[in-house]
Design an enzyme around this catalytic site. Structure first.
Site, PDB file in Angstrom:
ATOM      1  N   LYS A 128       0.749  -1.128   0.015  1.00  0.00           N
ATOM      2  CA  LYS A 128      -0.037   0.007  -0.035  1.00  0.00           C
ATOM      3  C   LYS A 128       0.817   1.240  -0.038  1.00  0.00           C
ATOM      4  CE  LYS A 128      -1.518   1.627   4.138  1.00  0.00           C
ATOM      5  NZ  LYS A 128      -1.312   2.993   4.514  1.00  0.00           N
ATOM      6  N   ASN A 129       2.046   1.418   0.990  1.00  0.00           N
ATOM      7  CA  ASN A 129       2.566   2.424   1.089  1.00  0.00           C
ATOM      8  C   ASN A 129       3.489   2.778   0.088  1.00  0.00           C
ATOM      9  OD1 ASN A 129       1.047   3.420   3.030  1.00  0.00           O
ATOM     10  ND2 ASN A 129       2.423   2.850   4.783  1.00  0.00           N
TER      11      ASN A 129
ATOM     12  N   CYS B 197      -5.241   7.614   9.693  1.00  0.00           N
ATOM     13  CA  CYS B 197      -5.511   7.171  11.049  1.00  0.00           C
ATOM     14  C   CYS B 197      -5.184   8.252  11.998  1.00  0.00           C
ATOM     15  CB  CYS B 197      -4.633   6.018  11.172  1.00  0.00           C
ATOM     16  SG  CYS B 197      -5.288   4.584   9.989  1.00  0.00           S
TER      17      CYS B 197
ATOM     18  N   ASP C 277       4.098  -0.135  12.317  1.00  0.00           N
ATOM     19  CA  ASP C 277       2.949  -0.743  11.813  1.00  0.00           C
ATOM     20  C   ASP C 277       2.689  -2.186  12.328  1.00  0.00           C
ATOM     21  OD1 ASP C 277       2.310   1.918  10.756  1.00  0.00           O
ATOM     22  OD2 ASP C 277       3.123   1.243   8.734  1.00  0.00           O
TER      23      ASP C 277
ATOM     24  N   ARG D 137      -3.591  10.077   4.530  1.00  0.00           N
ATOM     25  CA  ARG D 137      -2.328  10.884   4.702  1.00  0.00           C
ATOM     26  C   ARG D 137      -1.553  10.928   3.399  1.00  0.00           C
ATOM     27  NH1 ARG D 137       0.175  13.985   8.599  1.00  0.00           N
ATOM     28  NH2 ARG D 137       2.218  13.554   8.795  1.00  0.00           N
TER      29      ARG D 137
HETATM   30  N1  EPU Z   1       9.165   9.908  13.915  1.00  0.00           N
HETATM   31  C1  EPU Z   1      10.118   9.900  15.108  1.00  0.00           C
HETATM   32  N2  EPU Z   1      11.432   9.795  15.022  1.00  0.00           N
HETATM   33  C2  EPU Z   1      11.814   9.838  13.631  1.00  0.00           C
HETATM   34  C3  EPU Z   1      11.024   9.674  12.695  1.00  0.00           C
HETATM   35  C4  EPU Z   1       9.624   9.667  13.001  1.00  0.00           C
HETATM   36  O1  EPU Z   1       9.759   9.838  16.114  1.00  0.00           O
HETATM   37  O2  EPU Z   1      13.146   9.700  13.283  1.00  0.00           O
HETATM   38  C5  EPU Z   1       7.815   9.941  14.384  1.00  0.00           C
HETATM   39  C6  EPU Z   1       7.200  11.160  14.069  1.00  0.00           C
HETATM   40  O3  EPU Z   1       7.102  12.369  14.560  1.00  0.00           O
HETATM   41  C7  EPU Z   1       5.708  10.586  13.672  1.00  0.00           C
HETATM   42  C8  EPU Z   1       5.911   9.119  13.581  1.00  0.00           C
HETATM   43  O4  EPU Z   1       7.160   9.082  13.962  1.00  0.00           O
HETATM   44  O5  EPU Z   1       4.726  10.779  14.933  1.00  0.00           O
HETATM   45  C9  EPU Z   1       5.690   8.808  11.845  1.00  0.00           C
HETATM   46  O6  EPU Z   1       6.433   9.567  11.114  1.00  0.00           O
HETATM   47  P1  EPU Z   1       6.578   9.539   9.486  1.00  0.00           P
HETATM   48  O7  EPU Z   1       6.688  11.152   9.147  1.00  0.00           O
HETATM   49  O8  EPU Z   1       7.514   8.758   8.965  1.00  0.00           O
HETATM   50  O9  EPU Z   1       5.086   9.037   9.211  1.00  0.00           O
HETATM   51  P2  EPU Z   1       4.306   9.214   7.743  1.00  0.00           P
HETATM   52  O10 EPU Z   1       5.114   9.596   6.949  1.00  0.00           O
HETATM   53  O11 EPU Z   1       3.287  10.105   8.289  1.00  0.00           O
HETATM   54  C10 EPU Z   1       4.089   6.882   7.070  1.00  0.00           C
HETATM   55  C11 EPU Z   1       3.054   5.693   6.792  1.00  0.00           C
HETATM   56  C12 EPU Z   1       2.713   5.283   8.112  1.00  0.00           C
HETATM   57  C13 EPU Z   1       3.764   4.873   8.936  1.00  0.00           C
HETATM   58  C14 EPU Z   1       4.786   5.754   9.097  1.00  0.00           C
HETATM   59  C15 EPU Z   1       6.101   5.050   9.765  1.00  0.00           C
HETATM   60  C16 EPU Z   1       2.299   6.375   4.546  1.00  0.00           C
HETATM   61  C17 EPU Z   1       1.184   6.830   3.921  1.00  0.00           C
HETATM   62  N3  EPU Z   1       2.158   6.254   5.910  1.00  0.00           N
HETATM   63  O12 EPU Z   1       3.463   7.859   7.797  1.00  0.00           O
HETATM   64  O13 EPU Z   1       1.677   4.172   7.828  1.00  0.00           O
HETATM   65  O14 EPU Z   1       3.303   4.316  10.099  1.00  0.00           O
HETATM   66  O15 EPU Z   1       5.189   6.290   7.685  1.00  0.00           O
HETATM   67  O16 EPU Z   1       6.689   3.944   9.244  1.00  0.00           O
HETATM   68  O17 EPU Z   1       3.453   6.039   3.997  1.00  0.00           O
HETATM   69  C18 EPU Z   1      -0.232   2.776   7.744  1.00  0.00           C
HETATM   70  O18 EPU Z   1       0.080   2.232   6.913  1.00  0.00           O
HETATM   71  O19 EPU Z   1      -0.934   2.382   8.574  1.00  0.00           O
HETATM   72  C19 EPU Z   1       0.698   4.070   8.568  1.00  0.00           C
HETATM   73  C20 EPU Z   1       0.248   4.838   9.531  1.00  0.00           C
END
Ligand code: EPU
Length: 418
Positions: free
Chosen positions: A22-23, A116, A305, A92
């Site tokens: 998915k991602n 989410c 995840d 997102r």
């Molecule tokens: N974070 C840290 N330290 C870091 C990096 C991130 O604490 O070095 C924290 C961030 O502050 C945040 C969380 O970790 O609270 C996730 O951050 P990120 O920005 O990487 O998340 P995202 O890009 O919004 C994607 C996936 C998520 C997955 C996260 C982490 C997509 C559309 N979403 O989110 O997927 O959990 O990366 O791997 O790619 C899911 O598929 O259910 C999902 C939530």
């Protein structure tokens, strides 16, 4: 909203197939904005989030054809750089259109993305990276207006944190254009590495130097190409856990073991009988499951995840397990649902919990909450003797393709009820 009615106790046996990631699929659809003529993706999962990302693609003026798992995208007639409000709020990944629209049109209007509710999920890392790249960011009523500058200087950008979608956005933005940029402190999840590969196959020039950084040389334009989405490592890991905790015997295929080392090593050290043969994980019955301690981290650390499915391993382990969800600050709520089913759990704070196993889970009426909590609770319901109603099946449909069909084929008893 539909619900799932699950009759337990059932064990999963046989082979469970894993769909495309998915991602990765969601980000490849954003990349299509920059690929002229046809961009062909194979192994695309037919998921609710993918269909929403495609709705946005169409709203921008793009066209697509989705046959089985083959998706052909054509962005030639895209004429808008504005993501519609009502669609952006649904997921997102809508924010990852920012990079490609900015690159193509020099501007983009992006309402605050949805997804989410698992924590504060700021977009600051995205905006900060864009600002470092000379982009003017205006925030009005929760909507971001981005305008790129015409500079040609070399850029040295450092992400505030290793954010997955921020990494994808800045890479998409800089892949086409006149600039050369070093971007450091990037996230290196396998889906990102494959996105980079797909950009390069389309004529891009991005070099990964192995130390959480890339050097991007903007190219005048990309060219038509095709790619195959990698298997979903989160789905694969979840199915492996599901077979083990339901006391089943079976396999997961394809199991991208090179992307799942943190999980597989953890399962082995818990005493779970799992072995890898080629692209398959084979799970047998385990004698005694040991408790564990995990802390979620950016890749290659333990994936956030897969944190919630691990609570089910804790529920069949003998002793005290510890979970530290270090990434998100609202991703332990599902433990209250499991507590209601009889799990002995202590939530210490926003990030940490202790689980005392083993537990005999009881059926009940429970909420899906979010995508990864939802699949965890679906498996928990399979472990409980009797009928469980799991509300909001559509939350699980966002990220798992044909979920009840896949699990029922392996012995589950799940019915979708309106
Ligand atoms: N974070 C840290 N330290 C870091 C990096 C991130 O604490 O070095 C924290 C961030 O502050 C945040 C969380 O970790 O609270 C996730 O951050 P990120 O920005 O990487 O998340 P995202 O890009 O919004 C994607 C996936 C998520 C997955 C996260 C982490 C997509 C559309 N979403 O989110 O997927 O959990 O990366 O791997 O790619 C899911 O598929 O259910 C999902 C939530």
């Amino acid at each position: 909203m539909a619900n799932f009615e699950i009759t337990g106790k059932t064990s999963l046996c046989g082979e469970i197939r894993v769909s495309g990631a998915k991602n990765e699929a969601l980000k490849l659809i954003s990349l299509a904005v920059l690929v002229p003529d046809e961009f062909v993706l194979d192994n695309v999962p037919r998921l609710k989030d993918v269909m929403t990302q495609l709705e946005i693609f169409e709203a921008l003026g793009g066209k697509y054809k989705f046959e089985d798992s083959k998706l052909t995208l054509n962005s030639n007639e895209i004429n808008s750089a504005e993501i519609p409000d009502e669609l952006s709020g649904k997921l997102r990944a809508s924010i990852v259109y920012a990079g490609s629209l900015l690159s193509r049109f020099g501007r983009a209007k992006i309402p605050c993305p949805g997804g989410c509710v698992i924590g504060s999920r700021s977009v600051e890392t995205h905006l900060d990276a864009f600002r470092q790249a000379g982009v003017l960011v205006k925030d009005r009523d929760g909507c971001f207006n981005l305008t790129s500058s015409d500079g040609t200087d070399d850029l040295d950008i450092k992400l505030c944190e290793k954010s997955v979608t921020a990494t994808e956005n800045i890479i998409l933005y800089l892949s086409v254009g006149q600039r050369r940029a070093r971007v450091s402190n990037i996230a290196i999840e396998p889906e990102i590495m494959h996105l980079i590969e797909s950009i390069n196959q389309s004529g891009g020039d991005i070099i990964f130097d192995g130390d959480n950084q890339v050097v991007i040389k903007g190219v005048p334009s990309l060219k038509s190409s095709s790619t195959i989405v990698i298997p979903d490592r989160i789905e694969a890991g979840t199915f492996a856990i599901a077979i083990a905790v339901t006391g089943g015997e079976g396999s997961v295929f394809p199991y991208p073991s090179k992307y799942l080392e943190a999980l597989t090593d953890q399962l082995i050290s818990c005493g779970i009988n799992i072995r890898i043969e080629n692209d398959r994980a084979i799970i047998g019955k385990s004698d005694k499951i040991k408790p564990f301690s995990i802390k979620t981290e950016p890749y290659p650390g333990f994936p956030t995840d897969l944190q919630s499915p691990m609570s089910l391993v804790a529920s069949v382990a003998n002793g005290e397990s510890a979970i530290n969800e270090a990434m998100f600050d609202n991703r332990l709520g599902y433990l209250n649902e499991l507590k209601g089913m009889g799990l002995n759990v202590e939530i210490l704070n926003k990030h940490e919990a202790k689980i005392f196993g083993p537990a005999k889970l009881a059926p009940g009426v429970i909420d899906s909450m979010d995508l990864r909590s939802g699949i965890t609770l679906l498996i928990a319901a399979m472990m409980a003797e009797g009928k469980t109603i799991l509300k909001d099946a559509e939350i699980i449909d966002r990220g798992y393709e044909n979920i009840e069909k896949k699990l029922n084929n392996a012995g589950a008893k799940i019915v979708r009820v309106e």
